[in-house]
Design a protein around this motif. Structure first.
Motif, mmCIF file in Angstrom:
data_model
loop_
_atom_site.group_PDB
_atom_site.id
_atom_site.type_symbol
_atom_site.label_atom_id
_atom_site.label_comp_id
_atom_site.label_asym_id
_atom_site.label_seq_id
_atom_site.Cartn_x
_atom_site.Cartn_y
_atom_site.Cartn_z
ATOM 1 N N LEU A 157 -34.761 -51.994 -21.078
ATOM 2 C CA LEU A 157 -34.974 -51.018 -20.011
ATOM 3 C C LEU A 157 -36.149 -51.437 -19.138
ATOM 4 C CD1 LEU A 157 -34.279 -47.690 -21.907
ATOM 5 C CD2 LEU A 157 -32.886 -48.743 -20.123
ATOM 6 N N ASP A 158 -36.145 -50.951 -17.906
ATOM 7 C CA ASP A 158 -37.175 -51.348 -16.943
ATOM 8 C C ASP A 158 -38.425 -50.499 -17.027
ATOM 9 O OD1 ASP A 158 -35.523 -53.347 -15.407
ATOM 10 O OD2 ASP A 158 -34.286 -51.551 -15.133
ATOM 11 N N GLY A 159 -38.274 -49.264 -17.505
ATOM 12 C CA GLY A 159 -39.422 -48.374 -17.548
ATOM 13 C C GLY A 159 -39.240 -47.273 -18.573
ATOM 14 N N VAL A 160 -40.361 -46.646 -18.921
ATOM 15 C CA VAL A 160 -40.370 -45.521 -19.859
ATOM 16 C C VAL A 160 -41.220 -44.420 -19.242
ATOM 17 C CG1 VAL A 160 -41.050 -44.716 -22.149
ATOM 18 C CG2 VAL A 160 -40.101 -47.022 -21.870
ATOM 19 N N MET A 161 -40.698 -43.212 -19.231
ATOM 20 C CA MET A 161 -41.447 -42.046 -18.754
ATOM 21 C C MET A 161 -41.762 -41.158 -19.947
ATOM 22 S SD MET A 161 -40.314 -39.085 -15.996
ATOM 23 C CE MET A 161 -40.713 -40.029 -14.512
ATOM 24 N N ILE A 162 -43.044 -40.806 -20.082
ATOM 25 C CA ILE A 162 -43.497 -39.952 -21.186
ATOM 26 C C ILE A 162 -44.051 -38.660 -20.600
ATOM 27 C CG2 ILE A 162 -45.038 -39.764 -23.173
ATOM 28 C CD1 ILE A 162 -44.943 -42.752 -23.487
ATOM 29 N N GLY A 163 -43.663 -37.533 -21.191
ATOM 30 C CA GLY A 163 -44.101 -36.237 -20.694
ATOM 31 C C GLY A 163 -45.163 -35.593 -21.550
ATOM 32 N N ARG A 164 -44.737 -34.702 -22.450
ATOM 33 C CA ARG A 164 -45.694 -33.874 -23.191
ATOM 34 C C ARG A 164 -46.689 -34.671 -24.027
ATOM 35 N NH1 ARG A 164 -41.360 -30.311 -25.983
ATOM 36 N NH2 ARG A 164 -40.088 -32.116 -25.373
ATOM 37 N N ALA A 165 -46.255 -35.780 -24.615
ATOM 38 C CA ALA A 165 -47.178 -36.567 -25.430
ATOM 39 C C ALA A 165 -48.319 -37.124 -24.577
ATOM 40 C CB ALA A 165 -46.438 -37.709 -26.129
#
Length: 331
Positions: A226-234
């Motif tokens: 994958l090209d990217g990772v988006m992290i929210g609450r953590a």
């Protein structure tokens, strides 16, 4: 800055209502120079019809920075995107993933997964009005849709409209029967489908979102293609765990950031905010998780949450709270 946003998208902090405001983003930027940051969702009607241009306010230090818009009218979104680009944002993102009732009633957010043709029209209109990247954040499907069928069609249509970057929240959204909070946890994650979309759409920049709580997990998704990772609450609740080592581990640049130094670096920002009539807790509410999992974390949270709401509270409250953490961290 457009190219910077693309390279920065290797890791991003998700747009989160009531959380990723300008104070949160300034704080996060001190922890990571490279990670792509997103605004809270701003509705196109608020900007275009309501004239709420203050919603676009941000600090130059927050870049690389993306504006997330909510809406479903192509012309209105084009106008809102233009306002965002004129305000200096590096990317304009269309929300096709939020499941809240308010969003549904406005015919945007996750309900747009049912109307890929309309999303494509919106993307096309936005792209025609700005020079920066126009991207989409979506779900794998909604309600009784079959994600294996609808997601490829959705991506095909937005790609044809010129959207080459998408962030996929690897869960369905149930628009009836689940609250927005439940929609973040209950629908099962389907990471394999997102990875399959990268295989099927190799020319698109695809980021994954949903349930990712560590840099180890983020690196695993990146290494898998994958090209990217988006992290929210953590990223919000444990910002040091996610962001302080992000530049070193995800971007192979810089060194791990000391959270104690970040608190000290926040002092001038706090002083400017107070001088402009702001309140301390408007900033420090985003900093409560800075020492999560570390010695003194509880003392830090308590001192900050209790002290920052007092009348006249200033940066000394933050530094006194830090005094309770530093000796424990060094022990």
């Amino acid at each position: 800055m457009t190219g910077k946003a693309i390279s920065a998208a290797r890791l991003s902090v998700a747009p989160m209502m009531d959380w990723t405001d300008r104070h949160c983003r300034y704080f996060h930027r001190l922890l990571s120079r490279e990670t792509l940051l997103y605004t809270e969702m701003v509705t196109a009607p608020a900007l275009v019809r309501g004239g709420a241009l203050h919603l676009l306010d941000h600090n130059p230090e927050e870049h690389p920075l993306a504006l997330q818009l909510g809406g479903s009218d192509p012309e209105e979104l084009a106008q809102a995107a233009r306002l965002g680009a004129d305000a200096g944002y590096d990317e304009i993102n269309l929300n096709c993933g939020c499941p809240s009732d308010r969003v549904q009633s406005g015919t945007f957010g996750a309900v747009l997964m049912k109307e890929p043709g309309r999303v494509a029209e919106c993307v096309s209109a936005m792209r025609a009005s700005v020079d920066v990247n126009v991207t989409v954040k979506c779900r794998i499907g909604v309600d009784d849709q079959q994600p294996q069928e609808v997601l490829p069609d959705f991506l095909t249509q937005i790609r044809a409209a010129g959207c080459m970057r998408v962030t996929i929240h690897a869960r369905k959204a149930w628009l009836q029967g689940l609250s927005p909070k439940e929609n973040r946890d209950i629908p099962p994650l389907d990471y394999d489908l997102v990875h399959q979309m990268k295989a099927d759409f190799p020319d698109m920049h695809i980021s994954i979102n949903g349930g990712i709580t560590s840099l180890d997990q983020a690196q695993a998704h990146l290494e898998a293609g994958l090209d990217g990772v988006m992290i929210g609450r953590a990223a919000y609740h444990q910002p040091t765990d996610i962001l302080a080592q992000a530049d070193m581990r995800i971007y192979q640049t810089g060194a791990a950031v000391d959270p104690i130094a970040v608190v000290q670096d926040m002092v001038p920002y706090v002083e400017r905010h107070l001088a402009n009539g702001g309140r301390l807790h408007q900033i420090t509410r985003h900093m409560l998780g800075l020492f999560a999992g570390r010695p003194g974390a509880r003392a830090w949270r308590r001192a900050l949450s209790e002290g920052a709401v007092q009348n006249g509270a200033g940066p000394e409250v933050m530094l006194q709270a830090l005094d309770r953490v530093a000796p424990m961290a060094e022990a």
